[in-house]
Structure formats: structure tokens, C-alpha cells
Scaffold this motif. Structure first.
Motif, mmCIF file in Angstrom:
data_model
loop_
_atom_site.group_PDB
_atom_site.id
_atom_site.type_symbol
_atom_site.label_atom_id
_atom_site.label_comp_id
_atom_site.label_asym_id
_atom_site.label_seq_id
_atom_site.Cartn_x
_atom_site.Cartn_y
_atom_site.Cartn_z
ATOM 1 N N GLU A 90 0.870 -1.174 0.000
ATOM 2 C CA GLU A 90 0.000 0.000 0.000
ATOM 3 C C GLU A 90 0.907 1.225 0.000
ATOM 4 N N VAL A 91 0.748 2.102 -0.983
ATOM 5 C CA VAL A 91 1.657 3.232 -1.159
ATOM 6 C C VAL A 91 0.859 4.537 -1.108
ATOM 7 N N LEU A 92 1.366 5.499 -0.335
ATOM 8 C CA LEU A 92 0.697 6.786 -0.171
ATOM 9 C C LEU A 92 1.525 7.876 -0.852
ATOM 10 N N PHE A 93 0.872 8.685 -1.662
ATOM 11 C CA PHE A 93 1.555 9.725 -2.435
ATOM 12 C C PHE A 93 1.150 11.138 -2.032
ATOM 13 N N HIS A 94 0.016 11.280 -1.358
ATOM 14 C CA HIS A 94 -0.552 12.615 -1.192
ATOM 15 C C HIS A 94 -0.908 12.889 0.268
ATOM 16 N N GLY A 95 -1.178 14.153 0.563
ATOM 17 C CA GLY A 95 -1.657 14.546 1.878
ATOM 18 C C GLY A 95 -0.624 14.313 2.967
ATOM 19 N N ASP A 96 -1.126 14.148 4.187
ATOM 20 C CA ASP A 96 -0.262 13.858 5.336
ATOM 21 C C ASP A 96 -0.018 12.355 5.353
ATOM 22 N N ALA A 97 0.936 11.912 4.548
ATOM 23 C CA ALA A 97 1.132 10.478 4.309
ATOM 24 C C ALA A 97 1.490 9.729 5.584
ATOM 25 N N GLU A 98 2.327 10.306 6.425
ATOM 26 C CA GLU A 98 2.730 9.603 7.639
ATOM 27 C C GLU A 98 1.547 9.412 8.584
ATOM 28 N N ALA A 136 4.991 7.322 1.700
ATOM 29 C CA ALA A 136 4.883 6.337 2.782
ATOM 30 C C ALA A 136 4.399 5.022 2.181
ATOM 31 N N ALA A 137 4.661 3.920 2.890
ATOM 32 C CA ALA A 137 4.268 2.605 2.368
ATOM 33 C C ALA A 137 4.050 1.622 3.511
ATOM 34 N N ALA A 138 3.259 0.607 3.229
ATOM 35 C CA ALA A 138 3.023 -0.474 4.189
ATOM 36 C C ALA A 138 2.923 -1.782 3.422
ATOM 37 N N LEU A 139 3.363 -2.849 4.057
ATOM 38 C CA LEU A 139 3.254 -4.193 3.492
ATOM 39 C C LEU A 139 2.113 -4.931 4.181
ATOM 40 N N LEU A 140 1.216 -5.484 3.381
ATOM 41 C CA LEU A 140 0.143 -6.354 3.876
ATOM 42 C C LEU A 140 0.488 -7.763 3.406
ATOM 43 N N PRO A 141 1.252 -8.504 4.231
ATOM 44 C CA PRO A 141 1.870 -9.746 3.745
ATOM 45 C C PRO A 141 0.904 -10.891 3.493
ATOM 46 N N ASP A 142 -0.274 -10.859 4.121
ATOM 47 C CA ASP A 142 -1.196 -11.988 3.998
ATOM 48 C C ASP A 142 -2.142 -11.866 2.813
ATOM 49 N N GLU A 143 -2.171 -10.696 2.192
ATOM 50 C CA GLU A 143 -3.062 -10.551 1.049
ATOM 51 C C GLU A 143 -2.550 -11.369 -0.133
ATOM 52 N N ALA A 144 -3.470 -11.757 -0.991
ATOM 53 C CA ALA A 144 -3.133 -12.613 -2.131
ATOM 54 C C ALA A 144 -3.902 -12.123 -3.355
ATOM 55 N N SER A 145 -3.751 -12.839 -4.452
ATOM 56 C CA SER A 145 -4.512 -12.521 -5.662
ATOM 57 C C SER A 145 -4.725 -13.795 -6.447
#
Length: 376
Positions: A90-98, A136-145
Motif C-alpha cells: 500500500e503506497v501513499l503519495f498525497h496529503g499527510d502520508a505519515e 509512505a508505504a506499508a506491506l500487507l503480507p497476507d493478502e493474495a490474488s
């Protein structure tokens, strides 16, 4: 009888057949060619909005069921489904990302979902093609596709191999109701089907059945999508931002990517618009700038089944024998295994292993004063 041959109806049919029930699966056109075919295939149990937070436990349960579900489907069908367990960035590009990142992590962890904040530099090491404007970024390790088109075909093949009878082009036009009991359906071709149970899993078309609409006021919500052929650096994870997402279908070179999606109240009109394409392409190019050079392979749109409270409609109605499984909105692919399990448990055992009361069709019937119908 299961009315609706998408991923929900097909999975229910497959599960019921595995329990040795005789099942007819009816679809208004060609099975698995509507919302199930048009999806991206993300298996993400996190809430899409505050209103969908009650759905998270069901999503978590379904995600946990996916490995066995895929194994059973692929074994019965003899087909691959493109199931991938690489997680999501999940990647954030805008606003108050933190601040938004902190909220995202706290929300997911509070709901029992793994979510790890990442320094942007680490995210860019994981995905070298990621845009340098990421804040900012976060890893969601359990998600799949999963490749939803392959999965839809495999589920239908698995259902057929398990004994389900498929009837494409058999649009259900009305229920057959004797007193307060549903004993079957009538179809557009004039053929009637008798059944102890009728499961309506017709997506956004569920509300087109007059006897069912009071329990399932579904509506179509259009989403526009595209597929790209990418010849740059390989993308290994699902990438998601505030404005869109990228789902890799493989690790080949060139690589196929699915991008999307819009969310539009456009009635039953399926089309691709210039504004919709601009929106999804802009989001994808922001996530991975080199996609500006990618070839557009395909564009399409689909109609998700929305509901007034953004939650699915699952379970029995006041009409004996009538069961509903619809309104999954953006989570139909994710929720297919748990939906099939719960519907089959109720039909076969008259109980369920998970609480599905928040999703009962009765919540809408109560609000509009519906009583059991008496006319056949």
C-alpha cells in the motif's frame, strides 16, 4: 437450484455437489461473464470504507480458506487459477502520508490483519519500479490474488465434474411460491425448475426478481479496468494507492498487469469511458511511472452488486426454501469460499459455523415491512 453462474453461484453449486446434493446452476447468459469476469482478483480482507468494517471477520475467514479452496477447485477442474500469495504494498503519495499510514496500520492491526509500515526506501527495494514520489508505504503480507477469469472457469468446471448441471441462457424470471414456500423457479425459456431450495446469487440483477427485491435491493456499481503489457522491471506484489491498483498476473517478461478501478453509479450501462480510462491510467502511472510506455492490451467494465449498507446479503428469507447470496460489491472473489461454506451449512445442517446475522436478508425486509408472499 442456484440462480446465477458467477463466482458466488458457481462456488455454492460446487460446495453443494460435494455434499451430494443434486444442483442445477442457471445463468441469464453465459456463466461467469459478468462481475466475476470483470474483477481484478485481489484477495484483500481490509475494509474499503468505514461501513464495511463489519465484513472484515468474514473476509479474514474466507482468505484463510483460500488455499484449500484453490486446491479443491484445481483438482476437480484440472485447471490452474493463477493463485498468488505475494502480498500487497500500500503506497501513499498525497496529503499527510505519515499520519494516514499510522491510521492504516492501526486500523488493520485492530481488525486482526497483518500490516507493517515500511520506509519508502525499503518499499522501493522490494519494487524497484515504484514511483519516486511515494511518501509512505506499508506491506500487507497476507493478502493474495488470483486470476479471476481462470478461477471462474475452473469453478464451473469443478462444479460440472462434481455433478452440477449447468444451464446457460436460462434467465430466472420469477419464483414458484406455494403459500409461504418457494418450490422452484420459472425461466425465460418457459422451463420450470422444481427444487427444495432456491439460492439466488444473481449479483446486481438479483433485485430484478420482484419476489426477491424486498430482501435484496441490489444495484449495479460500474467499475472500469484495463490490462497492460509491461516490458520494464518486473512487478512482484499487488500495488495499491489512494487512487487505484496494479495486479500482476505473472512474473513473465513482458508481464501482464491488470489495473483499475472506477466506482460509478451508471445503472446497467457497461462501457469504457475516456474519463474512466484517464483515472485508472493516471493512478497506475503514478504507482509505476514506466507504465506510461506499457501497451494497453484490453479495456473493459463490469457491474458490481452494491447494497444500501455496503454489506452482502446472505442467508434464508421468510419464504421457506428461498436463500440469498448476493451484494458482495468489491469482495465477491474474496468471499466466494466462505459464502459457499455458509450457504451449504445452512441448507444441509440448518446452522452455520460463523455468525452471518449482520448480513441477513431480513434487515431489508424488516425495514420495508415485507411479509411472506402468498401468490404462486
Amino acid at each position: 437450484v442456484v440462480a446465477g453462474g458467477g463466482i458466488i453461484g458457481g462456488s455454492i453449486g460446487f460446495e453443494l455437489a460435494r455434499r451430494n446434493l443434486k444442483v442445477a446452476l442457471l445463468d441469464r447468459a453465459e456463466a461467469s461473464r459478468e462481475a466475476s469476469w470483470a474483477a481484478a482478483g485481489m484477495l484483500a480482507p481490509g475494509p474499503h470504507s468505514p461501513e464495511t468494517i463489519p465484513l472484515v471477520p468474514l473476509g479474514r475467514a474466507s482468505l484463510a480458506m483460500y488455499p484449500e479452496f484453490i486446491r479443491a477447485v484445481e483438482e476437480a477442474a484440472g485447471m490452474s487459477t493463477g493463485y498468488r500469495t505475494d502480498g500487497t504494498l500500500e503506497v501513499l503519495f498525497h496529503g499527510d502520508a505519515e499520519r494516514e499510514l499510522s491510521t492504516l496500520v492501526a486500523l488493520h492491526r485492530g481488525l486482526g490483519l497483518a500490516c507493517e509500515p515500511l520506509p519508502v526506501e525499503e518499499a522501493q527495494l522490494m519494487e524497484p519500479a515504484l514511483g519516486r514520489d511515494a511518501r509512505a508505504a506499508a506491506l500487507l503480507p497476507d493478502e493474495a490474488s488470483v486470476d479471476n477469469r481462470l478461477l471462474g472457469d475452473a469453478v464451473l468446471a469443478a462444479a460440472k465434474s462434481s455433478g452440477v448441471q449447468l444451464y446457460p441462457g436460462a434467465e430466472v424470471t420469477s419464483l414458484i411460491v406455494d403459500g409461504t414456500r418457494c418450490s422452484g423457479v420459472r425461466t425465460s425459456g418457459g422451463k420450470n425448475f422444481s427444487a427444495r431450495y432456491v439460492v439466488v446469487a444473481a449479483g446486481c440483477w438479483t433485485s430484478q426478481l420482484a419476489d426477491v427485491a424486498p430482501y435484496a435491493p441490489t444495484r449495479p456499481v460500474r467499475g472500469q479496468m484495463a490490462a497492460l503489457r509491461h516490458r520494464g522491471r518486473t512487478i512482484r506484489h499487488v500495488l495499491r494507492s489512494e487512487h487505484g491498483y496494479i495486479v500482476p498476473r505473472d512474473l513473465a517478461s513482458p508481464q501482464k498487469l491488470v489495473i483499475g478501478a472506477t466506482q460509478e453509479e451508471a445503472g446497467y450501462v457497461k462501457c469504457v469511458t475516456s474519463g474512466g480510462l484517464e483515472q485508472i491510467l493516471s493512478a497506475a502511472n503514478e504507482l509505476v511511472p514506466e507504465l506510461a510506455r506499457a501497451e494497453i492490451l484490453e479495456t473493459w467494465s463490469g457491474l458490481r452488486p452494491g447494497t444500501p449498507d455496503q454489506l452482502p446479503i446472505l442467508g434464508p428469507t421468510e419464504i421457506d426454501g428461498l436463500v440469498i447470496a448476493t451484494g458482495h460489491f468489491r469482495s465477491g472473489i474474496l468471499l466466494a469460499p466462505v459464502t459457499a461454506k455458509l450457504i451449504a451449512e445452512w441448507i444441509c445442517e440448518n446452522q452455520t459455523s460463523l455468525d452471518w446475522e449482520p448480513f441477513s436478508p431480513a434487515r431489508f425486509a424488516r425495514s420495508n415491512g415485507t411479509r411472506p408472499v402468498t401468490a404462486g
